[in-house]
Design an enzyme around this catalytic site. Structure first.
Site, short mmCIF file in Angstrom:
data_model
loop_
_atom_site.label_atom_id
_atom_site.label_comp_id
_atom_site.label_asym_id
_atom_site.label_seq_id
_atom_site.Cartn_x
_atom_site.Cartn_y
_atom_site.Cartn_z
CE LYS A 1 -1.45 2.63 12.89
NZ LYS A 1 -2.55 1.92 11.95
CB SER B 1 -3.04 3.09 17.12
OG SER B 1 -2.44 2.59 18.27
CE1 TYR C 1 1.24 1.24 14.41
CE2 TYR C 1 0.85 1.87 16.60
CZ TYR C 1 0.62 1.14 15.53
OH TYR C 1 -0.88 0.52 15.57
CB VAL D 1 -1.01 -0.08 1.29
CG1 VAL D 1 -2.04 -1.05 0.95
CG2 VAL D 1 -0.20 0.13 2.53
CG ASN E 1 -6.42 -3.63 9.16
OD1 ASN E 1 -6.53 -3.36 10.30
ND2 ASN E 1 -5.72 -4.56 8.71
P1 NAP Z 1 -0.84 -7.70 11.95
O1 NAP Z 1 -1.49 -8.86 12.53
O2 NAP Z 1 0.74 -7.46 11.96
O3 NAP Z 1 -1.50 -7.52 10.21
C1 NAP Z 1 -0.69 -6.48 9.47
C2 NAP Z 1 -1.54 -6.68 8.28
O4 NAP Z 1 -0.95 -5.62 7.38
C3 NAP Z 1 -1.15 -7.85 7.61
O5 NAP Z 1 -2.42 -8.28 6.83
C4 NAP Z 1 -0.21 -7.44 6.58
O6 NAP Z 1 -0.04 -8.07 5.37
C5 NAP Z 1 -0.48 -6.30 6.08
N1 NAP Z 1 0.22 -5.10 5.80
C6 NAP Z 1 1.71 -4.91 6.34
N2 NAP Z 1 2.25 -3.99 5.36
C7 NAP Z 1 1.77 -4.13 4.33
C8 NAP Z 1 2.00 -3.37 3.40
N3 NAP Z 1 2.91 -2.61 3.03
N4 NAP Z 1 1.20 -3.40 2.24
C9 NAP Z 1 -0.14 -4.14 2.35
N5 NAP Z 1 -0.35 -4.50 3.55
C10 NAP Z 1 0.42 -4.77 4.67
O7 NAP Z 1 -1.33 -6.29 12.53
P2 NAP Z 1 -2.89 -6.15 13.34
O8 NAP Z 1 -2.61 -5.95 14.71
O9 NAP Z 1 -3.93 -6.82 12.82
O10 NAP Z 1 -2.90 -4.47 12.99
C11 NAP Z 1 -4.01 -4.13 12.02
C12 NAP Z 1 -4.08 -2.65 11.94
O11 NAP Z 1 -4.43 -2.44 13.36
C13 NAP Z 1 -2.78 -2.02 11.79
O12 NAP Z 1 -2.93 -0.75 11.30
C14 NAP Z 1 -2.45 -1.51 13.30
O13 NAP Z 1 -1.21 -0.29 13.24
C15 NAP Z 1 -3.74 -1.35 14.08
N6 NAP Z 1 -3.66 -1.54 15.35
C16 NAP Z 1 -3.28 -2.62 16.07
C17 NAP Z 1 -3.24 -2.74 17.44
C18 NAP Z 1 -2.94 -3.74 17.86
O14 NAP Z 1 -2.86 -3.89 19.52
N7 NAP Z 1 -2.71 -5.29 17.24
C19 NAP Z 1 -3.60 -1.58 18.14
C20 NAP Z 1 -3.91 -0.17 17.42
C21 NAP Z 1 -3.92 -0.28 16.05
P3 NAP Z 1 0.66 -9.56 5.33
O15 NAP Z 1 0.03 -10.87 6.14
O16 NAP Z 1 0.88 -9.95 4.03
O17 NAP Z 1 2.01 -9.43 5.72
#
Ligand code: NAP
Length: 244
Positions: free
Chosen positions: A159, A142, A155, A64, A90
């Site tokens: 965000k 976030s 980050y 992306v 996302n």
């Molecule tokens: P995750 O399990 O690490 O999954 C990340 C996802 O983003 C994966 O599907 C990955 O694809 C995709 N991705 C990463 N880099 C990319 C790129 N350059 N182009 C396209 N896709 C990409 O993360 P998550 O915890 O589900 O987080 C999802 C969102 O929620 C993020 O924006 C994160 O900042 C936000 N968030 C998470 C938390 C938390 O506690 N987990 C809290 C606040 C906000 P691949 O599988 O192909 O690598």
């Protein structure tokens, strides 16, 4: 229900994104699942959505952060599905480190994926939404963007920027009936947080509801905002009260 709508979900292969894909599909939406490298996971999720909810779901590899690649992605999804009605930004990465030691590349990459990635997707879907005079955008920010988080200058900046982007886009596109909102998750159980132990670092104690969140709980909020025609420019925390 979202029957007849097409949702494009970035980072849909794992974690919160995968839960969003399933939630939107369960409400009848067709889904374009965008991933960076997890092809098998994305394709398995699409097969599950087809089997469980009888919707069309297709996986697309795309970084992306790449403006031109996102342009091609949106054109391909439009060709395959006929329209895009819901965009969920996302996809996100972390490259944590103390500010004094943070590499320039770590700052740039996190901004490029987490903030510019959302801009790229919005920028290339905007034409479709404007022509349709309809569209719903949900950005996954976030609590780090609301509160700031030590060790996450890159980050937190990305965000927080996403929240500014959300509000600017909301104001600009509202006259055409297009909404743009954000969710701000707290500490959610995914691969991104698997190295953190809530108990060890005192995080659990800081969460009023006393537990970490599940991806499905964020997905509920995203699905709500994706089908709320009179809510725009909102930032909905899904954090157990952490950033209250
Ligand atoms: P995750 O399990 O690490 O999954 C990340 C996802 O983003 C994966 O599907 C990955 O694809 C995709 N991705 C990463 N880099 C990319 C790129 N350059 N182009 C396209 N896709 C990409 O993360 P998550 O915890 O589900 O987080 C999802 C969102 O929620 C993020 O924006 C994160 O900042 C936000 N968030 C998470 C938390 C938390 O506690 N987990 C809290 C606040 C906000 P691949 O599988 O192909 O690598």
């Amino acid at each position: 229900m979202l029957t007849g709508k097409t949702a494009l979900v970035t980072g849909g292969s794992r974690g919160i994104g995968a839960a969003i894909v399933e939630k939107l599909a369960s409400q009848g939406a067709s889904v374009a699942v965008v991933y960076a490298g997890s092809r098998e996971a994305a394709e398995a999720l699409c097969a599950k959505c087809g089997a469980d909810f009888s919707v069309k779901a297709q996986a697309y590899q795309c970084d992306v952060a790449d403006f031109a690649a996102v342009k091609d992605l949106v054109a391909q999804v439009k060709k395959d599905f006929g329209s895009v009605d819901i965009l969920v930004n996302n996809a996100g990465v972390t490259q944590d480190g103390l500010l004094a030691m943070m590499k320039e590349e770590s700052f740039d990459r996190v901004l490029d994926v987490d903030l510019k990635g959302a801009f790229n997707c919005i920028r290339h879907c905007a034409g479709l939404f404007l022509r349709q005079k309809a569209g719903a955008i949900v950005n996954v920010s976030s609590v780090s963007g609301l509160m700031g988080n030590a060790g996450q200058a890159n980050y937190s900046a990305a965000k927080a920027g996403l929240i500014g982007l959300t509000k600017a886009v909301a104001k600009e596109l509202a006259p055409k009936g297009i909404t743009c909102n954000a969710v701000a998750p707290g500490f959610i159980q995914t691969d991104m947080t698997k190295d953190l132990s809530g108990q060890d670092n005192g995080l659990l104690a800081a969460i009023p509801l006393g537990r970490i969140g599940q991806p499905q709980e964020v997905a509920e909020a995203v699905a709500f905002l994706a089908s709320a025609p009179y809510i725009t420019g909102e930032v909905l925390r899904v954090d157990g009260g952490l950033a209250m």
